[in-house]
Design an enzyme around this catalytic site. Structure first.
Site, PDB file in Angstrom:
ATOM      1  N   GLU A 331     -51.472  40.127 -55.460  1.00  0.00           N
ATOM      2  CA  GLU A 331     -51.449  40.191 -56.930  1.00  0.00           C
ATOM      3  C   GLU A 331     -52.215  41.415 -57.441  1.00  0.00           C
ATOM      4  O   GLU A 331     -51.807  42.063 -58.401  1.00  0.00           O
ATOM      5  CB  GLU A 331     -52.001  38.904 -57.543  1.00  0.00           C
ATOM      6  CG  GLU A 331     -51.322  37.610 -57.071  1.00  0.00           C
ATOM      7  CD  GLU A 331     -49.801  37.640 -57.117  1.00  0.00           C
ATOM      8  OE1 GLU A 331     -49.231  38.407 -57.922  1.00  0.00           O
ATOM      9  OE2 GLU A 331     -49.172  36.902 -56.326  1.00  0.00           O
ATOM     10  N   TYR A 415     -39.059  40.822 -50.843  1.00  0.00           N
ATOM     11  CA  TYR A 415     -40.445  41.041 -50.414  1.00  0.00           C
ATOM     12  C   TYR A 415     -40.507  41.674 -49.026  1.00  0.00           C
ATOM     13  O   TYR A 415     -41.107  42.724 -48.827  1.00  0.00           O
ATOM     14  CB  TYR A 415     -41.206  39.711 -50.349  1.00  0.00           C
ATOM     15  CG  TYR A 415     -41.519  39.080 -51.679  1.00  0.00           C
ATOM     16  CD1 TYR A 415     -40.518  38.561 -52.483  1.00  0.00           C
ATOM     17  CD2 TYR A 415     -42.826  38.980 -52.128  1.00  0.00           C
ATOM     18  CE1 TYR A 415     -40.806  37.959 -53.697  1.00  0.00           C
ATOM     19  CE2 TYR A 415     -43.132  38.371 -53.348  1.00  0.00           C
ATOM     20  CZ  TYR A 415     -42.113  37.861 -54.120  1.00  0.00           C
ATOM     21  OH  TYR A 415     -42.404  37.268 -55.311  1.00  0.00           O
TER      22      TYR A 415
HETATM   23  N1  BES Z   1     -44.623  38.123 -59.350  1.00  0.00           N
HETATM   24  C1  BES Z   1     -44.614  37.168 -58.308  1.00  0.00           C
HETATM   25  C2  BES Z   1     -44.303  35.765 -58.777  1.00  0.00           C
HETATM   26  C3  BES Z   1     -42.951  35.626 -59.449  1.00  0.00           C
HETATM   27  C4  BES Z   1     -41.808  36.146 -58.875  1.00  0.00           C
HETATM   28  C5  BES Z   1     -42.851  34.944 -60.643  1.00  0.00           C
HETATM   29  C6  BES Z   1     -40.582  36.007 -59.521  1.00  0.00           C
HETATM   30  C7  BES Z   1     -41.632  34.805 -61.276  1.00  0.00           C
HETATM   31  C8  BES Z   1     -40.484  35.342 -60.715  1.00  0.00           C
HETATM   32  C9  BES Z   1     -45.962  37.150 -57.566  1.00  0.00           C
HETATM   33  O1  BES Z   1     -46.543  38.396 -57.445  1.00  0.00           O
HETATM   34  C10 BES Z   1     -45.702  36.669 -56.171  1.00  0.00           C
HETATM   35  O2  BES Z   1     -44.997  37.347 -55.472  1.00  0.00           O
HETATM   36  N2  BES Z   1     -46.251  35.525 -55.779  1.00  0.00           N
HETATM   37  C11 BES Z   1     -46.082  34.956 -54.463  1.00  0.00           C
HETATM   38  C12 BES Z   1     -47.273  35.184 -53.599  1.00  0.00           C
HETATM   39  C13 BES Z   1     -47.206  36.396 -52.754  1.00  0.00           C
HETATM   40  C14 BES Z   1     -48.430  36.484 -51.853  1.00  0.00           C
HETATM   41  C15 BES Z   1     -45.970  36.502 -51.927  1.00  0.00           C
HETATM   42  C16 BES Z   1     -45.935  33.453 -54.637  1.00  0.00           C
HETATM   43  O3  BES Z   1     -45.992  32.982 -55.764  1.00  0.00           O
HETATM   44  O4  BES Z   1     -45.753  32.760 -53.650  1.00  0.00           O
HETATM   45 ZN    ZN Z   2     -45.525  39.672 -56.138  1.00  0.00          ZN
END
Ligand code: BES
Ligand code: ZN
Length: 638
Positions: A331, A415
């Site tokens: 984050e 990702y």
């Molecule tokens: N920005 C994302 C969360 C998100 C993605 C919210 C798409 C709404 C729509 C956040 O940065 C994220 O990727 N969170 C991951 C954790 C990360 C360590 C892979 C999660 O929520 O699992």
């Molecule tokens: Zn993210």
């Protein structure tokens, strides 16, 4: 192929725009003379966002000023949004995004126009069309949100650690329009300020600087003020209200949480300040002032959300041993990739998450060593392979074709394949060159939207520079646009997993009992690897021995517990049902919740009654986003 679409204008002299003044580079020899690459012109003509009703080329919102009251009885926010706008001289109206808002009145600085709501679509709300008379550059909208607003979760006292009400917002991807009437597209950046009135015993925090005189008493509650002076995409405007305490961690970092959680949170995040330092060493100064983390109640639907200055995080990362803090590195990394340089459209989502995932790995490596980062890469490789095997091919492209975007990405692709793309580039050009490029990329494109094509142009212009051999070896277009993995993808290895593989083999060959595995000495990632690579089909007796050897049903680490329950449910292991029920009623993080219900639903008459029973009890505690997703899993066709 080096001559690309954007060079079609070759021979046309493009007059220098004033915004180009900052660009000092000479046109390189290998570009046709008198040609300026599209991305260097920094023109504002981006493709129209199919997930927004805005027409920013006519009129756009520059600043949002909120004056809202949180009413926990009615579960609504009500008050006004005052929008400062910029418009083309001939633009006679502006289009905003709204979804489920009750609009009470619309005024501008030169009168009260007759507005209307048009083009409603269930997946993206309506256009609020406001006529603009000459001189109109400020709009005041009086409104209230719906109790069903998709961005907001209103928690009852029984659902929080403090036993008091709690409210939080989640804007990404296109939910900000359910609580703020504005142009809700990631390419339209806006500054904001806010005045938020909350019940007397609660506090408000936002993704912004907190104003002076916090919590001043006013009629009906306390008032908090906020300012965000840097332009951000509207999905990053965020609010939380609750019994929230603060604990300092470093000179510019700290943690917010409900009182009974604050010690655990402060302990888990001791490395926060060092993380910011490590990130700055890589890609340049942190530009947002403070960096704080807010730990939310367990229904928070995501692991984390990169709201600027104030990351929102799930309490499921409070493992007690700091083993899940790479999520915070992720984050934090968004403070560059995503929040500074932002995907222009949701179909470019991999630019936010793939870059951030790569960056997260680099921070992890700097703080916790090479092998830890390598282990994450190996787990990610397995996820990519699984996503490719699951198909369809179209869902395995980085840049999503057509109108796809907001909800259509596959995490292992956006990702993990995204990050693997950058690691492949790094391997080819060397880490030094990669770091110099990325640092400059963030500087050059700070506070700008980015598209996949622009990134490729930027990279070719600054790094490839006509080197045909390099161009050939990188396969940039295949990475960005083709399904699957290009042939230059290299499978990562991690020393820490060699021992794990050995014990997985032993188990599979029934050569040694699981108890022989050095589980106690393994870190979280090794335990995950073990559970993820054991044979998928296990007998009840094997599951029993595993469970007893490591106490899996009682494990406190949410990631390891999740991997165990997934394996156990898929083998119809009855003793795993009770811990599944506890887990699913204790937290609402979508990444854990969705697959566990899916695992039960896939087990026909054995699992479906469990799924329905657990969901009937747990649903009310989930965020509206997750409710919608699980509804579709547990009640197909809903
Ligand atoms: N920005 C994302 C969360 C998100 C993605 C919210 C798409 C709404 C729509 C956040 O940065 C994220 O990727 N969170 C991951 C954790 C990360 C360590 C892979 C999660 O929520 O699992
Ligand atoms: Zn993210």
């Amino acid at each position: 192929m080096l001559v690309r679409r954007t060079l079609l204008g070759a021979g046309l002299a493009i007059p220098a725009l004033s915004a180009c003044a900052a660009i000092t580079e000479r046109t390189p020899d290998w570009l046709p003379r008198a040609t300026t690459p599209d991305f260097l012109r920094r023109d504002t003509t981006l493709p129209r966002d199919p997930h927004s009703h805005a027409r920013p080329e006519e009129a756009r919102v520059k600043h949002v000023s909120l004056d809202l009251t949180a009413d926990f009885e009615r579960k609504v926010l009500h008050g006004t949004a005052t929008l400062d706008i910029e418009r083309r001289a001939d633009a006679d109206r502006i289009f905003l995004d709204v979804d489920g808002l009750l609009i009470k009145s619309v005024r501008t600085n030169v009168g009260e126009p007759t507005w209307r709501e048009t083009r409603r679509r269930t997946d993206m709300g309506s256009a609020l069309e406001i006529p603009l008379w000459p001189g109109a550059n400020q709009i005041v909208i009086e409104y209230e949100t719906s109790p069903q607003a998709g961005a907001l979760q209103w928690l009852e006292p029984a659902q929080t650690a403090s036993g008091k009400h709690f409210l939080f917002s989640q804007g990404q991807a296109i939910l900000t329009r359910t609580w703020i009437p504005t142009q809700d597209s990631p390419g339209i950046r806006q500054t904001y300020d806010a005045r938020i009135t909350v019940p007397r015993d609660l506090k408000a925090v936002m993704s912004a600087d907190m104003g002076p005189r916090r919590g001043r008493r006013v009629r009906g509650g306390r008032r908090f003020r906020f300012r965000m002076d840097q332009p951000i995409p509207p999905y990053l405007i965020a609010l939380a209200v609750g019994d929230i305490q603060f604990r300092r961690i470093g000179r510019r970092s700290g943690v917010y949480a409900e009182p009974s959680v604050i010690d655990a949170a402060a302990n888990e995040f001791v490395d926060l300040e060092r993380m910011i330092d490590a990130a700055e060493d890589l890609y340049g100064g942190y530009r947002w002032g403070r960096y704080d983390v807010l730990v939310l109640p367990p229904s928070f639907p995501y692991g984390g959300m990169e709201n600027p200055k104030l990351t929102f995080a799930t309490p499921t990362i409070l493992a007690g041993d700091r083993s899940l803090v790479s999520l915070i590195a992720h984050e934090l990394a968004h403070s560059w990739s995503g929040n500074l340089v932002t995907n222009a459209l949701w179909s470019d989502f991999w630019l936010n998450e793939g870059f951030t995932n790569y960056f997260e790995g680099r921070i992890t490596e700097a703080l916790y060593g090479e092998d830890l980062a390598a282990m994450q890469n190996v787990l990610a490789w397995a996820d990519i392979q699984a996503a490719i095997a699951a198909g369809p091919a179209d869902s395995t492209r980085l840049h999503l074709p057509g109108e796809r975007g907001a909800e259509d990405y596959v995490a292992a692709i956006a990702y993990d394949k995204g990050a693997l793309f950058l690691r492949t580039i790094e391997a080819a050009i060397g880490r030094d060159r990669m770091d110099r490029y990325l640092r400059a990329y963030f500087d050059r494109n700070a506070f700008q939207p980015m598209t996949t094509e622009r990134f490729l142009e930027d990279f070719r212009y600054h790094v490839v520079r006509g080197d045909e051999a390099l161009e050939q070896s990188l396969q940039l277009d295949a990475w960005a646009h083709e399904p699957g993995l290009p042939s230059n993808a290299v499978e990562p290895r991690a020393t820490g997993f060699e021992e794990v593989a050995h014990f997985v083999n032993d188990f599979a060959n029934a050569g040694s009992p699981p108890a022989a595995a050095p589980w106690e000495n393994w870190g979280t990632l090794q335990r995950q690897r073990y559970l993820q690579t054991l044979p998928r089909a296990l007998s009840q007796a094997q599951l029993d021995t595993l469970e007893r050897a490591f106490g899996l049903n009682e494990i406190g680490n949410s990631e390891v517990l999740f991997d165990w329950l997934s394996l156990a449910l898929r083998n119809r292991y009855e003793p795993a049902v009770a811990p599944t029920e506890r887990f699913l009623t204790r937290m609402g993080r979508g990444k854990f919740v969705r697959p566990l219900y899916r695992a039960m639903m896939d087990q026909g008459d054995w699992g479906q009654p469990y799924a329905r029973r657990i969901y009937a009890a747990a649903r009310a505690g989930y965020h509206p986003i997750v409710q919608g997703q699980v509804d579709r899993i547990v009640t197909p066709g809903s």
